[in-house]
Every structure is written in structure tokens, then in C-alpha cells.
Design an enzyme around this catalytic site. Structure first.
Site, PDB file in Angstrom:
ATOM      1  CE1 TYR A  83      -3.665   2.498   0.369  1.00  0.00           C
ATOM      2  CE2 TYR A  83      -2.584   3.247   2.371  1.00  0.00           C
ATOM      3  CZ  TYR A  83      -3.543   3.415   1.392  1.00  0.00           C
ATOM      4  OH  TYR A  83      -4.387   4.505   1.443  1.00  0.00           O
TER       5      TYR A  83
ATOM      6  CG  ASP B   2       5.629   3.377   1.327  1.00  0.00           C
ATOM      7  OD1 ASP B   2       5.855   4.015   2.380  1.00  0.00           O
ATOM      8  OD2 ASP B   2       4.494   3.220   0.858  1.00  0.00           O
TER       9      ASP B   2
ATOM     10  CE  LYS C 250       1.066   4.621   8.428  1.00  0.00           C
ATOM     11  NZ  LYS C 250      -0.339   4.472   8.717  1.00  0.00           N
TER      12      LYS C 250
HETATM   13  N1  PLP Z   1       2.596   3.949   2.583  1.00  0.00           N
HETATM   14  C1  PLP Z   1       2.429   3.032   3.533  1.00  0.00           C
HETATM   15  C2  PLP Z   1       3.397   1.900   3.652  1.00  0.00           C
HETATM   16  C3  PLP Z   1       1.348   3.135   4.420  1.00  0.00           C
HETATM   17  O1  PLP Z   1       1.172   2.197   5.360  1.00  0.00           O
HETATM   18  C4  PLP Z   1       0.473   4.226   4.293  1.00  0.00           C
HETATM   19  C5  PLP Z   1      -0.677   4.375   5.189  1.00  0.00           C
HETATM   20  O2  PLP Z   1      -0.998   3.541   5.999  1.00  0.00           O
HETATM   21  C6  PLP Z   1       0.694   5.160   3.279  1.00  0.00           C
HETATM   22  C7  PLP Z   1       1.772   4.997   2.440  1.00  0.00           C
HETATM   23  C8  PLP Z   1      -0.208   6.329   3.123  1.00  0.00           C
HETATM   24  O3  PLP Z   1      -0.027   7.211   4.194  1.00  0.00           O
HETATM   25  P1  PLP Z   1      -1.189   8.224   4.630  1.00  0.00           P
HETATM   26  O4  PLP Z   1      -2.285   7.404   5.227  1.00  0.00           O
HETATM   27  O5  PLP Z   1      -0.523   9.150   5.602  1.00  0.00           O
HETATM   28  O6  PLP Z   1      -1.631   8.933   3.388  1.00  0.00           O
END
Ligand code: PLP
Length: 427
Positions: free
Chosen positions: A144, A239, A267
Site C-alpha cells: 500500500y 516506502d 506517520k
Molecule cells: N505507505 C504506507 C506503507 C502506508 O502504510 C500508508 C498508510 O498507511 C501510506 C503509504 C499512506 O499514508 P497516509 O495514510 O498518511 O496517506
């Protein structure tokens, strides 16, 4: 007049907010029932408006590594707010946070702050496409990277070519420039690069997958990714929105000793307030406006409150004891679960890397999205509700990581193992 209960508030919310929530997984859709309404958090505890208190393993889905309402963070945010909440002009905090990030992750030579992980990943892909002049971004099934159109793509039957939108509203054309491959599958990766490597702008990967439950990378998988991207001139994007500052001070890149070209953060970087960040090699980052021609902007980017909370959080994470504490907690908890599973002859797979872990109700090892999906999610829903009733809040979906904080102690550990034992014993 008595105060509204969670159920009453949620019913009212559902009439004015789609599904009653501002992010879908909060709705308990995959475990059934309706969510409690949060009232306040204190360290490892989350209280709801009905007067219940839970040991919290959701921790706002990862940002709260120091626990809820950590005094050092709250105080600096309050003090910063008194001096103004946003300026639309550069601030000292942005510089200080970027410097702290570079200290922990020296491969981040330059950092651009945004307001969410979604924006960070979207920007990283744009930088990679802008820098390479190529179109294809490779991701992995079950990974994700936020909800921008380009990442809401799931694998179709034709691996790199036959992809499908993973959401209504995402045009099919977009899926043609995103390839989704099976996680941890080195032969498929090699074949994809052999066939189309010179069209690939970037590969984006959660170095420890944490959005299909936690799935560590297979032996050699990240190394192969580094080798192939380098060979074909593609950008390697880690990521680390979840893993950054959690699995080690320098995130998964430090843990595995692999330097990505770009890193996406979020986060923990904002200590509980909205933030995201994309950083990496200066030559790539300088493609961003105003230096380069890749456009990206944000009214609240680098917001003084988020950066203040992020600085306070990263400073506390400067103590290496923090990581020992988190990992020991995770190790003891998962060790206790393994014992219970064996004692009661229940098929529970425990995937853990550093302090990140997930329990899967499955007979089979979980190494990719297919094996994660084969786990018994009905059993997980029963597990979730049993724990909630016993005062332990785990993610309302079996495809999530458990988040531990520095505020979690032996008290929470024992409460949690007792609750899990009650569940397992009654199966
Ligand atoms: N990348 C990863 C690995 C994530 O777990 C998340 C959200 O849980 C995101 C990107 C997206 O972040 P946000 O919810 O702050 O848009």
C-alpha cells in the site's frame, strides 16, 4: 441528559460522514460491528466515550511510537501553536526536522515535506518519472502506497501488463503505467526487468510489507531489487511510511543495509500530526520545483505543529534503548502467543521483523499476498472481538501490523497474553 454512547454517535456520524468514518478501515467493516468512539489516549491506553479502556495496538496506525499524548510532544505542540499555526513561509522547524532525518538516514541528502504518506509516495513516483523520462512504476501485490490513482492498481492475469484498477474512479489508462508483481518473487522480478527493464522508471516497495499483515522480505529479495534497478537505471523507492524510525533509527534501509534512491516517510515523522516526506539523493530531489521541473506543492506542507511534534519524537527516538524496548516487547508477546498456539494446538502463524508483527490464523507460512489472503479472516474477526471485550484493541483487519509504543510495559503485555489465552482456550 446522559452523554451519547459510541453507537449513538456512530449512527449520527453515518448520516453526515460517508460510512461514519474518515478513513475506511476505522469502520470495522472486515470484522463486523460498529466502532467505538475514541475519547482520549494516555500512554498505551485508549479510552472510549462509553467508559471502556483498551490496551492500544493500533496507535493511530503507527505514528504514536511514544504512546498517546506523550508530555514532551504535547507541550512543544501547544507552545508552538501559541506562536501561530501556519505561515506559508519557511520556518526553522522544517530545517531542524530535515536535519534530524538526514542524521538518522544519511542516504536522504534532501527531503521535501508534504502532509501525508499518500502525497509522499505520489511525489516519489513523479520525481522518478520526471528524472528518468520513463513511464512504468512497479509495485507489489498487497503493498500500500496511499490512495493516489497511480497506486490503486491490482495485478491482473498478465502480471506486468494486464493490471486492473483497484478502485472505482481510477481510469484504466493509469493502470497501464503501473505494474504490480508478487512480493518476494525473485524470478518474476528478474523476468520483468529482462523484458521491460529499460521502460521502468521506479520500483516502489515496503521493505517490510506491513499492509497485508507483516511480511518480511525473503532472503535476497531487496538485494535483487537494488541490483536490478541499478543495472537498468530505474529508481528504487523504499516506502518507509510504516517502517521509518520504527524498525531501526534509520528504518528498514538501515536494518537491511540497503540504500534506496528515494524514501517515503510519514506517520512517526509527524509524531501524531499530519505529515509526509519524500527524500533521497540530491540529484533526484533537485528535480522538484522550484529547482527542477517536477511540480509539487502544499499549503500546509512542513506545518509548524507537525514538524514540532516530529522533532520532539525523533529526539526521543535518539535513545537506542527505545528500540531495544520495542523489540523486546514484540519478542515476548509473539513468543507467548507461539507457546499458546502450540499448547492449544491452534494454527497461528506469527510474522515478525523487529517490533512489527502480525498473527495470521493459518496452517501455512505467510510470505506474500496470496498466502496472506489464504488466512482465516473469520477467525481473525472473532479474535478481534474477543480481545476488544477483554480490553485489548488490535487492528480491525487481519491485514495490518500491530503497533507497540515505548509506553507499553509488562502490565499491557500480561493483559494482552491473558486475553489471547482466553480466546485460544475457548476455540
Ligand atoms: N505507505 C504506507 C506503507 C502506508 O502504510 C500508508 C498508510 O498507511 C501510506 C503509504 C499512506 O499514508 P497516509 O495514510 O498518511 O496517506
Amino acid at each position: 441528559m446522559s452523554a451519547d454512547s459510541s453507537q449513538q454517535l456512530f449512527d449520527k456520524a453515518a448520516r453526515i460522514i460517508p460510512g461514519g468514518v474518515n478513513s475506511p478501515v476505522r469502520a470495522f467493516g472486515s470484522v463486523g460491528g460498529s466502532p467505538f468512539i475514541a475519547e482520549k489516549g494516555e500512554g498505551p491506553w485508549l479510552h472510549d466515550v462509553d467508559g471502556n479502556r483498551y490496551v492500544d495496538y493500533v496507535m493511530s496506525w503507527g505514528p504514536l511510537i511514544l504512546g498517546h499524548a506523550r508530555k514532551s510532544v504535547v507541550e512543544v505542540v501547544a507552545e508552538t501553536a501559541r506562536r501561530g499555526m501556519s505561515f506559508g513561509a519557511p520556518t526553522r522547524n522544517e530545517l531542524d526536522l530535515a536535519a534530524l532525518v538526514r542524521e538518522r538516514m544519511p542516504w536522504i541528502e534532501k527531503l521535501r515535506l508534504v502532509s501525508s504518506g499518500t502525497e509522499a509516495c505520489m511525489t516519489a513516483a513523479r520525481v522518478a518519472r520526471g528524472a528518468t523520462g520513463r513511464r512504468i512504476v512497479v509495485k507489489f501485490d498487497g503493498g500500500y502506497h496511499g490512495h493516489s490513482d497511480g497506486f490503486l492498481v491490482k495485478a491482473g492475469s498478465g502480471l506486468a501488463t494486464g493490471n486492473l484498477p483497484a478502485s472505482a474512479g481510477v481510469p484504466e489508462e493509469i493502470t497501464k503505467v503501473t505494474a504490480s508483481l508478487p512480493f518476494n518473487d525473485i524470478p518474476v522480478l528478474e523476468k520483468t526487468f529482462a523484458d521491460t527493464g529499460d521502460d521502468i522508471a521506479a520500483v516502489i516497495v515496503e521493505p517490510i510489507a506491513a499492509n497485508m499483515g507483516v511480511i518480511p522480505p525473503a532472503e535476497g529479495f531487496l538485494e535483487k531489487l537494488r541490483e536490478l534497478t541499478e543495472k537498468h537505471g530505474a529508481v528504487l523507492i523504499f516506502d518507509e511510511v510504516i517502517t521509518g524510525f520504527r524498525v531501526a533509527p534509520g528504518g528498514a534501509a538501515e536494518l537491511f543495509g540497503i540504500k534506496p534512491d528515494l524514501v517515503c516517510l510519514g506517520k512517526i515523522l509527524g509524531g501524531g500530526l499530519p505529515i509526509g516526506g519524500v527524500g533521497g539523493k540530491a540529484e533526484l530531489m533537485d528535480n522538484l520545483a522550484p529547482v527542477g521541473s517536477v511540480y509539487q506543492a502544499g499549503t500546509l506542507s512542513g506545518n509548524p505543529l507537525s514538524t514540532a511534534a516530529g522533532i520532539a519524537t525523533l529526539r526521543e527516538l535518539g535513545d537506542p534503548g527505545v528500540y531495544q524496548h520495542l523489540e523486546q516487547y514484540a519478542e515476548e508477546l509473539t513468543g507467548a502467543v507461539a507457546e499458546l498456539a502450540s499448547k492449544h494446538e491452534q494454527p497461528i502463524q506469527i510474522n515478525r521483523k523487529a517490533s512489527l508483527f502480525t498473527l495470521f490464523f493459518s496452517e501455512c507460512e505467510v510470505t506474500d499476498f496470496d498466502s496472506a489472503q489464504a488466512a482465516d479472516m473469520k477467525r481473525y474477526a472473532e479474535f478481534f472481538h474477543s480481545l476488544l471485550k477483554q480490553g485489548v484493541f488490535v487492528a480491525p483487519s487481519g491485514f495490518e501490523a500491530w503497533f507497540v509504543s515505548t509506553a507499553h510495559t509488562r502490565v499491557q503485555l500480561e493483559l494482552t497474553t491473558d486475553a489471547i489465552e482466553t480466546f485460544v482456550r475457548e476455540l
